[in-house]
Design an enzyme around this catalytic site. Structure first.
Site, mmCIF file in Angstrom:
data_model
loop_
_atom_site.group_PDB
_atom_site.id
_atom_site.type_symbol
_atom_site.label_atom_id
_atom_site.label_comp_id
_atom_site.label_asym_id
_atom_site.label_seq_id
_atom_site.Cartn_x
_atom_site.Cartn_y
_atom_site.Cartn_z
ATOM 1 N N THR A 13 0.723 -1.180 -0.069
ATOM 2 C CA THR A 13 -0.004 0.032 -0.045
ATOM 3 C C THR A 13 0.961 1.226 0.002
ATOM 4 O O THR A 13 0.341 2.360 -0.543
ATOM 5 C CB THR A 13 -1.074 -0.018 1.112
ATOM 6 O OG1 THR A 13 -1.818 -0.963 1.049
ATOM 7 C CG2 THR A 13 -1.664 1.330 1.419
ATOM 8 N N THR A 159 2.712 -10.301 14.025
ATOM 9 C CA THR A 159 1.571 -10.736 13.284
ATOM 10 C C THR A 159 0.668 -9.356 13.104
ATOM 11 O O THR A 159 0.397 -8.602 13.625
ATOM 12 C CB THR A 159 0.680 -11.690 14.257
ATOM 13 O OG1 THR A 159 -0.174 -12.370 13.122
ATOM 14 C CG2 THR A 159 0.096 -11.214 15.325
HETATM 15 N N1 ASP Z 1 -2.773 -5.452 0.065
HETATM 16 C C1 ASP Z 1 -1.747 -4.331 0.459
HETATM 17 C C2 ASP Z 1 -0.445 -5.280 0.431
HETATM 18 O O1 ASP Z 1 -0.178 -6.003 1.370
HETATM 19 C C3 ASP Z 1 -2.023 -4.172 2.037
HETATM 20 C C4 ASP Z 1 -0.923 -3.401 2.538
HETATM 21 O O2 ASP Z 1 0.088 -3.078 2.321
HETATM 22 O O3 ASP Z 1 -1.360 -2.430 3.699
HETATM 23 O O4 ASP Z 1 0.482 -5.072 -0.331
#
Ligand code: ASP
Length: 334
Positions: A13, A159
């Protein structure tokens, strides 16, 4: 060794932008990040490297652990610490895997990311990255850590525990290694000291390890369906409480015993976030001890899974894998 830190961007993200289908990795993120960081004072000197195809970490495969480790190892002598930008979904899985692949690390590796992309309002990206950079430049240790929100956690103890909070990660069975507030409070006594490098370069078979969550109604047939795959060499059983499963279910223990007999290393991890497996506290758990299932102590699921993968990719003999699995290798269990 220089005093510089290497930032390796793998996806997540932190480097995403909106698309008609939701967030996706954005092209040109490296340039955007460099521009943003250029305006921030007090950062250690760093270089930024991007993987050719940054991913949503939900797409992560064990092979990517090898890629990430190789990128770090290739530059190991040139930097005093490393920051890995990673998606939050599988950050704890990668942090765990790296800890078993980079045993005896003699400098810190810190994974971080964001809940809100860098290019969006109210992003947590810069705060996380700044703290990770400062810690990677300051800590004298061999930790493969995970920084998120306010805290540095041991990677193989962490986690993802919130899909929405900025404090997205927890470390249920181990204390935080550092807390970042007005001051940076480092719990130096908890840090894994720098070691003598004993790095592994495993070639992973993604089908080698599976996870089976025990639930009311779990049948021997369901266990057989999972364990009959000839590629399967390791199974993480997520049991109830202190390590129990329904031994009154006809054939269930026998199905697991058949898998153990054909060489599958079965390990027993509790579904509870806190506390260890104590096989034998109840008769329902003692049956697992009898058939050669290895208790995973108080390891996280991510850590048990990654440890099994790395051990199976580096050792052919299941008996050796069982022994090593039960041994604390890099601070992953109490
Ligand atoms: N779906 C994203 C990932 O794991 C979620 C994030 O980075 O917060 O790449």
């Amino acid at each position: 060794m220089s005093g510089r830190v290497l930032v390796l961007h793998t996806g997540g993200t932190i480097g995403m932008a909106r698309s008609p289908d939701g967030y996706r990795p954005m092209p040109g993120f490296g340039a955007v990040l460099r521009r943003q960081l250029a305006g921030v004072s007090g950062l250690p000197a760093f270089d930024l490297v991007e993987l050719p195809q940054p991913i949503d970490s939900a797409n992560l495969q064990p092979a990517q652990w090898t890629t990430i480790a190789a990128e770090l190892v290739a530059r190991w002598d040139d930097y005093r610490g490393f920051v890995v930008l990673h998606g939050t979904d599988t950050m704890a899985w990668t942090a765990s895997a790296l800890s078993f692949m980079l045993r005896g690390a003699d400098r810190p590796v810190i994974l971080t990311g964001a809940q809100v992309p860098l290019v969006e309002p109210r992003s947590d990206a810069l705060a996380n990255l700044q703290a990770a950079l400062v810690l990677a430049a300051r800590l004298e240790c061999g930790e493969i850590g995970l920084f998120f929100g306010r805290r540095l956690l041991r990677g193989n103890r962490s986690t993802k525990s919130s899909s929405t909070a900025f404090d997205a990660f927890s470390s249920p069975n181990a204390p935080a290694l550092a807390e970042v507030g007005i001051e940076i409070g480092i719990d130096a006594g908890q840090l894994l000291p720098a070691g003598a490098r004993d790095f592994a370069r495993p070639v992973f078979d993604p089908r080698a390890v599976a996870v089976l969550t025990v639930h009311p109604g779990l049948s021997a047939r369901q266990v057989d369906a999972l364990t009959d795959d000839p590629a399967l060499r390791g199974l993480v059983l997520c049991s109830y409480g202190a390590g129990n499963l329904p031994d009154a279910e006809p054939g269930l223990i026998d199905a697991l015993a058949r898998a153990v007999a054909r060489g599958v290393v079965v390990v027993n991890r509790t579904q509870c976030a806190h506390g260890p497996v104590v096989q034998g506290a109840y008769a329902t758990g003692a049956a697992l001890a009898r058939i050669g299932v290895v208790p995973a102590a108080d390891m996280t699921l991510e850590s048990a899974f990654a440890k099994l993968h790395v051990l199976l990719a580096t050792h052919a003999d299941p008996a050796r894998v069982r022994t090593l699995f039960a041994t604390a290798l890099c601070g992953e269990m109490s």
